[in-house]
Structures are given as C-alpha cells and as structure tokens.
Design a protein around this motif. Structure first.
Motif, PDB file in Angstrom:
ATOM      1  N   ALA A   1      49.765  88.780  24.570  1.00 17.66           N
ATOM      2  CA  ALA A   1      50.308  87.506  24.097  1.00 17.66           C
ATOM      3  C   ALA A   1      50.256  87.409  22.579  1.00 17.66           C
ATOM      4  O   ALA A   1      49.304  87.848  21.945  1.00 17.66           O
ATOM      5  N   LYS A   2      51.309  86.838  22.004  1.00 18.04           N
ATOM      6  CA  LYS A   2      51.358  86.625  20.563  1.00 18.04           C
ATOM      7  C   LYS A   2      50.418  85.487  20.171  1.00 18.04           C
ATOM      8  O   LYS A   2      50.273  84.497  20.904  1.00 18.04           O
ATOM      9  N   SER A   3      49.826  85.612  18.996  1.00 16.66           N
ATOM     10  CA  SER A   3      49.014  84.526  18.454  1.00 16.66           C
ATOM     11  C   SER A   3      49.895  83.293  18.289  1.00 16.66           C
ATOM     12  O   SER A   3      51.018  83.385  17.811  1.00 16.66           O
ATOM     13  N   GLY A   4      49.405  82.142  18.711  1.00 15.81           N
ATOM     14  CA  GLY A   4      50.203  80.915  18.626  1.00 15.81           C
ATOM     15  C   GLY A   4      50.890  80.572  19.928  1.00 15.81           C
ATOM     16  O   GLY A   4      51.474  79.492  20.071  1.00 15.81           O
ATOM     17  N   GLY A   5      50.851  81.508  20.902  1.00 16.08           N
ATOM     18  CA  GLY A   5      51.393  81.221  22.229  1.00 16.08           C
ATOM     19  C   GLY A   5      52.880  80.926  22.244  1.00 16.08           C
ATOM     20  O   GLY A   5      53.643  81.520  21.489  1.00 16.08           O
ATOM     21  N   VAL A   6      53.286  79.981  23.098  1.00 15.56           N
ATOM     22  CA  VAL A   6      54.718  79.701  23.285  1.00 15.56           C
ATOM     23  C   VAL A   6      55.363  79.087  22.054  1.00 15.56           C
ATOM     24  O   VAL A   6      56.589  79.051  21.954  1.00 15.56           O
ATOM     25  N   LEU A   7      54.564  78.611  21.108  1.00 12.32           N
ATOM     26  CA  LEU A   7      55.139  78.077  19.869  1.00 12.32           C
ATOM     27  C   LEU A   7      55.522  79.201  18.917  1.00 12.32           C
ATOM     28  O   LEU A   7      56.214  78.980  17.928  1.00 12.32           O
ATOM     29  N   ASN A   8      55.058  80.416  19.217  1.00 12.17           N
ATOM     30  CA  ASN A   8      55.420  81.585  18.425  1.00 12.17           C
ATOM     31  C   ASN A   8      56.452  82.428  19.161  1.00 12.17           C
ATOM     32  O   ASN A   8      57.423  82.894  18.583  1.00 12.17           O
ATOM     33  N   ARG A   9      56.236  82.610  20.458  1.00 13.28           N
ATOM     34  CA  ARG A   9      57.182  83.362  21.295  1.00 13.28           C
ATOM     35  C   ARG A   9      57.209  82.715  22.673  1.00 13.28           C
ATOM     36  O   ARG A   9      56.176  82.590  23.334  1.00 13.28           O
ATOM     37  N   ALA A  10      58.404  82.303  23.098  1.00 11.06           N
ATOM     38  CA  ALA A  10      58.538  81.578  24.373  1.00 11.06           C
ATOM     39  C   ALA A  10      58.592  82.565  25.540  1.00 11.06           C
ATOM     40  O   ALA A  10      59.620  82.734  26.189  1.00 11.06           O
ATOM     41  N   GLY A  11      57.461  83.215  25.803  1.00  7.81           N
ATOM     42  CA  GLY A  11      57.399  84.210  26.873  1.00  7.81           C
ATOM     43  C   GLY A  11      56.405  83.818  27.947  1.00  7.81           C
ATOM     44  O   GLY A  11      55.532  82.973  27.738  1.00  7.81           O
ATOM     45  N   HIS A  12      56.533  84.472  29.115  1.00  6.66           N
ATOM     46  CA  HIS A  12      55.620  84.176  30.223  1.00  6.66           C
ATOM     47  C   HIS A  12      54.189  84.606  29.909  1.00  6.66           C
ATOM     48  O   HIS A  12      53.231  83.967  30.343  1.00  6.66           O
TER      49      HIS A  12
END
Length: 239
Positions: A2-13
């Motif tokens: 997972a990217k740092s920042g979660g869905v606010l950085n990358r909208a992925g599952h």
C-alpha cells in the motif's frame, strides 16, 4: 504494498484494505480476497451487492472511503499561489504540500475552473527525461508544453504536475527501464501499468480543492477508480 497516504494517494484496493484497518484502530494491514461468480468470472459491484445481502455482510466502495477521509482528514495543504506569466499566456500557479510524504505538487490554472461546465484537465506525472529533454520514450505521453498550449487555446483549464521525490535511484531505475525496452523486455503498455494512478489520488484532491467538478481529461481514455469520492466526474477524454 500500500502507498503511504492510502486511498488519498492511490485509489486502490490495497490502500483501501489498510485504510479500513487503520480507521478501526488496529494494525494497518489487510487480506484481500477476490470473490468469484459461480461461472468463475470476477464478481462486479452488482454481483457483490447480491452476495453481501445473501451473507448479511456490510459493503462499501473505495469512493465511500475517499469521501469519508476527505471529510475527516486534511493531508494536502495549499501553501502558496501567484500569477505565473508564460509564453502561452497568464496562468495562476498553486503549490501543494502532501503531509504524508512531504512531496510538493504544482497546479497551473487558466481562467475560471469552478462551476458545472466541463473543464479541460491534465494530471501529469513529472518525468525528468521527458519534461526537461523533450524525450519521446514515454509513447503517447502528452508533454507539459502541449498541455499548456491546449489549455491556452481553450482559454481555461488546469494542469496538475505530480512530483515524486527526486533521487538518483529513481532516475537510474527509469533509464534502466528504457534499456529493457530497447531489448524488448518491457513495452510501453507495461510501463503505463507501472506508473501510479495519479488521477485518482493526489491529482484528484488538488482538482477538488481548485473547485473542479466536471472534467474534459486531456490524455488516454482509461477507467478511473473512486473519482466520485472527490466529487469529480469525467465528461469526456480529448487527445
């Protein structure tokens, strides 16, 4: 991962799974399970809604999670803005700092961009070799100059520049990828898949902050995940 920042950085599952765990107050880690239909095909949202009803499960979307987080968290800060005259006309330059990774991102705005009328938009992932040396290695990529010219012709629009932290390692990896392309090991499609879903993350947050709602996206037509969580809508794609 997972990217740092979660869905606010990358909208992925992957990011959504970790975000849900973090919001629940536990270790931000998750197991992702793909649900299949009886015929072996991947279950889409209508199938999943039926599945959730049958098994008394709660269901949510990435857009729901984005919407919740944007209401309760502010990880992107507009730190500066100024008039920015260019050879293509006068823009307004906005600078944004992401508290998750401390990266600085930029937006060039021409004209009034808020309202219900679709706005010409380009979200551009900065690439040193393409942007500085006018490289054509990234096949089909629209250059910053081309985007600015098209926005100037339109009379209004937004160009968002997503900047990653500059490092020798990242540049070496990029050149190495081009070397692999020369030997046919990797192609442009694969390279596109490797790049971040920049529209549905940092870029979307910047566009929403600028008051954009409906967009005419300057670039290749692809499916964006979770845009509605930022109150954004794609009206059309233009080349």
């Amino acid at each position: 991962m997972a990217k740092s920042g979660g869905v606010l950085n990358r909208a992925g599952h992957t990011e959504a799974g970790c975000d849900l765990a973090r919001l629940a107050g536990v270790e931000p880690a998750a197991v992702i399970v793909e649900i299949l239909n009886e015929d072996g095909s991947m279950a889409r949202r209508p199938d999943l809604e039926i599945f959730a009803q049958q098994h008394n499960l709660k269901i949510g979307t990435i857009a729901d999670l984005i919407h919740y987080r944007t209401q309760h968290e502010n990880t992107l800060e507009r730190i500066s803005e100024c008039v920015f005259p260019t050879e293509f006309g006068d823009f307004r330059l906005y600078a944004y700092q992401d508290r998750n990774d401390n990266n600085l991102h930029l937006a060039l705005v021409m004209g009034t961009v808020c309202g219900d009328e679709p706005i010409l938009v380009r979200v551009h992932a900065r690439n040193l070799l393409d942007d500085v040396f006018a490289s054509k290695r990234s096949d089909g990529n629209i250059s910053i100059r081309t985007a600015m010219q098209k926005i100037a012709t339109e009379g209004r629009g937004v160009l968002v520049i997503i900047r990653q932290a500059d490092s020798n390692k990242a540049l070496i990896e990029l050149i190495h990828r081009y070397q692999l392309e020369d030997h046919g090991v990797i192609n442009t499609t694969t390279a596109t898949e490797i790049s971040d879903g920049r529209m549905t993350g940092t870029g979307a947050r910047i566009l929403a902050d600028l008051g954009v709602h409906k967009m005419k996206v300057l670039g290749t037509q692809i499916k964006y995940v979770g845009l509605s969580g930022f109150d954004l809508e794609v009206a059309e794609h233009v080349g």
